[in-house]
Enzyme design. Structure first.
Site, PDB file in Angstrom:
ATOM      1  N   HIS A 136       0.799  -1.227  -0.004  1.00  0.00           N
ATOM      2  CA  HIS A 136      -0.038  -0.049  -0.326  1.00  0.00           C
ATOM      3  C   HIS A 136       0.909   1.262  -0.017  1.00  0.00           C
ATOM      4  CE1 HIS A 136      -2.870  -3.014   1.576  1.00  0.00           C
ATOM      5  NE2 HIS A 136      -3.799  -2.233   0.963  1.00  0.00           N
ATOM      6  N   ASP A 166      -4.968  -4.672  -8.191  1.00  0.00           N
ATOM      7  CA  ASP A 166      -5.066  -4.192  -6.856  1.00  0.00           C
ATOM      8  C   ASP A 166      -5.445  -2.632  -6.938  1.00  0.00           C
ATOM      9  OD1 ASP A 166      -5.322  -4.157  -4.204  1.00  0.00           O
ATOM     10  OD2 ASP A 166      -3.312  -5.253  -3.662  1.00  0.00           O
TER      11      ASP A 166
END
Length: 196
Positions: A38, A118
Site C-alpha cells: 500500500h 489491486d
C-alpha cells in the site's frame, strides 16, 4: 506450498459453489514479502526456480480449481524479466506469466479468466503515474478490470484518448469487456444460497 495449495483449491471451490466469484490474490505472490504494497513497491527477490517451487504452486491449484478471477499485485518479480513495472502494469507478468506459458523460466499459469488490478489508489501507482496513464498501462498489460482508479474520470478520459490515438488498441478494450461479461454470465449460472 502444497498445504496452502490444498487450502486455496478448497476455498475457490467452496466460494464458487456458493455463488461467489473467487478472486485469488495477490499474483505473483506477496506472502514472503514483509513490505506493505500500500505504501511502497516491494520486490520478491526469488529466482524463477524458487518462485516455481513456492508461489506458483498455490496459484496453479486455485486456477486448476476453477478460479474465475485473479488479482495482480503492485510488486516486482525481476526474475520473470521485468524489474521496472509493478506486476499489475507489466505485460510480462500479466500476459506471459499469468495468462501465458511463462517468462524467463518462471512457469506460466495459462489463466483464461478475468484479471483485476489491486487498488490503483496505492502508492506504487499514485506515486509514479497519473490516473489516466496508469489505467492505459494496466489495460495494455492485459488487465481486464481496474480496481479503484484514484481519479475515475481521468482514467476514463485517458483510456478514451489512448484508444483514439492508437496507444491502446480498441481490441484490447473489447477483449477486457468480453472477459468481464463472460464472468458475469458464468457467475449468474450458479444460484446464490439464501442469506438466512
Amino acid at each position: 506450498p502444497q498445504r496452502v495449495a490444498r487450502l486455496v483449491a478448497a476455498a475457490v471451490t467452496g466460494y464458487q459453489d456458493g455463488g461467489v466469484v473467487a478472486g485469488m490474490k495477490h499474483f505473483p505472490g506477496l506472502a514472503r514479502i514483509g513490505a506493505d504494497s500500500h505504501v511502497t513497491l516491494p520486490t520478491l527477490s526469488a529466482s524463477c526456480a524458487d518462485w516455481n517451487a513456492h508461489e506458483a504452486i498455490p496459484a496453479r491449484a486455485g486456477i486448476d480449481a476453477g478460479a474465475l478471477m485473479v488479482m495482480t499485485a503492485h510488486m516486482l518479480l525481476p526474475a520473470a524479466g521485468d524489474a521496472a513495472l509493478p506486476a499489475s502494469l507489466s505485460p510480462v507478468i500479466v500476459q506471459q506469466l499469468l495468462k501465458g506459458r511463462g517468462a524467463a523460466g518462471c512457469v506460466g499459469m495459462d489463466f483464461g479468466g478475468v484479471t483485476i488490478t489491486d487498488s490503483m489508489r496505492m502508492e506504487p501507482i499514485t506515486g509514479h503515474y497519473k490516473s489516466g496513464a496508469a489505467a492505459v498501462a494496466a489495460l495494455n498489460a492485459g488487465e481486464d478490470l481496474l480496481l479503484m482508479p484514484s481519479n475515475p474520470k481521468a482514467a476514463i478520459a485517458g483510456i478514451a484518448a489512448a484508444v483514439t490515438s492508437g496507444a491502446l488498441p480498441a481490441k484490447r478494450l473489447d477483449d477486457a469487456a468480453t472477459a468481464v461479461l463472460a464472468l458475469r454470465i458464468a457467475s449468474a449460472r450458479v444460484p446464490a444460497p439464501p442469506l438466512d
